[in-house]
Design an enzyme around this catalytic site. Sequence first.
Site, PDB file in Angstrom:
ATOM      1  N   GLU A 125      15.977  70.153 -22.649  1.00 20.75           N
ATOM      2  CA  GLU A 125      17.229  71.144 -22.612  1.00 20.75           C
ATOM      3  C   GLU A 125      18.639  69.866 -21.616  1.00 20.75           C
ATOM      4  OE1 GLU A 125      18.664  73.893 -18.910  1.00 20.75           O
ATOM      5  OE2 GLU A 125      15.949  74.231 -19.645  1.00 20.75           O
TER       6      GLU A 125
ATOM      7  N   LYS B 183      19.148  75.323 -28.491  1.00 20.20           N
ATOM      8  CA  LYS B 183      19.286  75.540 -27.422  1.00 20.20           C
ATOM      9  C   LYS B 183      20.197  76.572 -27.681  1.00 20.20           C
ATOM     10  CE  LYS B 183      20.478  74.467 -22.203  1.00 20.20           C
ATOM     11  NZ  LYS B 183      21.209  73.451 -21.681  1.00 20.20           N
TER      12      LYS B 183
ATOM     13  N   GLU C 208      13.386  81.988 -12.502  1.00 15.93           N
ATOM     14  CA  GLU C 208      14.280  80.644 -12.111  1.00 15.93           C
ATOM     15  C   GLU C 208      15.430  81.850 -12.022  1.00 15.93           C
ATOM     16  OE1 GLU C 208      16.874  77.846 -14.635  1.00 15.93           O
ATOM     17  OE2 GLU C 208      14.630  77.283 -14.892  1.00 15.93           O
TER      18      GLU C 208
ATOM     19  N   GLU D 246      28.036  72.556 -10.318  1.00 21.38           N
ATOM     20  CA  GLU D 246      28.293  71.982 -11.384  1.00 21.38           C
ATOM     21  C   GLU D 246      29.843  71.362 -12.077  1.00 21.38           C
ATOM     22  OE1 GLU D 246      26.305  71.223 -15.938  1.00 21.38           O
ATOM     23  OE2 GLU D 246      26.049  72.399 -14.886  1.00 21.38           O
TER      24      GLU D 246
END
Length: 434
Positions: A282, A193, A420, A238
């Site tokens: 992910e 990733k 996105e 986050e």
Amino acid sequence: MTPLTAAVPVFAVRLAAVTTVPVSAPLVVRTMEIDAPGPLLDLLPENAPMAWTRRGEGIVGWGEAARFDTVGPHRFATADRWWRRMVGTAVVRDEVGLPGTGPVAFGSFAFDDMPGASTLVLPETVVGHRGGRWWVTTVSVSGNLPGLPDVLADAAPRRPEAVTFADGSHDGTEWERIVAEAVSRINAGDLEKVVLARDMIAESAARIDQRWPIQRLAERYPRCWTFSVDGLLGATPELLVRRERGLVTSRVLAGTIRRSGDDAHDLALAASLARSSKDLEEHEYAVRSVANALDPFCSSMNVPEAPFVLHLPNVMHLATDLAGVASDGSSALGLASALHPSAAVGGTPTSAARELIREIEDLDRGRYAGPVGWIDGDGDGEWGIALRCAALDRADDSRMRLFAGCGIVAGSDPEAELAESVAKLVPMRDALSG
């Protein structure tokens, strides 16, 4: 309880000249409980506002009693050592005794080792609100016990004038090609990733009053942590790490879907996100990277088996909250250093992802996706990841760079990733537009 607003009707401040103080200066810090002076963000002056708030609670600050700027791979360690020396020699009278009282530094750190500057700032004045309690902390550089700050109402925040937006380092087509290259590398087995960033340029007809987008973000994204540190501002969903009296917590986000605006359809989208093998993969990478990074610093840890869906006004994320018991003396900043960069903003494996970012992204992230937050004299603090953010142009305060990023895995579609990224740029665009 000290009534901070007794002398004047409005609590705001006109800044005096900023002073940078050497480590040997005789800092004297005083924290007193006060009556509620009004919403935290309404207290900020136009000049260099500092903030870390969520749902009306948190801390705001202004003025510079001291600051520490650093670059390079050891930026976290050198800043942490500087802060420990500062608070180790300071004279502190803290009459409140909560995390975030006494001496507090706001900080933001560059994503990569080079380029990019990182900074910690010890404000002259901090006002905090938590659990129904309010306090003010003042810092004196003269060796005398500081009193309440002088106050003088600033004008209300000014709406940005005639803001225009333009592509930053790459247009959409170029960025899709970069994503396709990343997918090719992943399919070739180079890595699992990588997180790729996009930027956008916002220009106003006049100087941008940072308080305007700060307040808009806080109003529209109350579940996020709204921040402002040294010209970097945003609303991050986050929380990289919180250290509070021996408890360590972290919120991991990875896996995103754009909201439709229809509640019933959004529920169906949330269910599809929770079942998406691409997004779950992910997310698993990101959770694993945080849990592995925190494990050496915790005697025990709770890692939920499955994520939940976090609903924000513009997007939904897969989210996991981790918690652990601290087992050593690492500060909140030290823990942030150990966690950065997590798979949520870098990739997996970390070293391979960072090398690929440097090779193909062709973008100076600066402090985007780096840790941003605060640390107090006990080492407690909160550090988020600087997402959904913008950086004021130091040479032209009518310009800002907006940032967004997307996690790329084997199943990623470049066109969908571009969509996105557009969704993730919405919060800052809207905050500057009205």
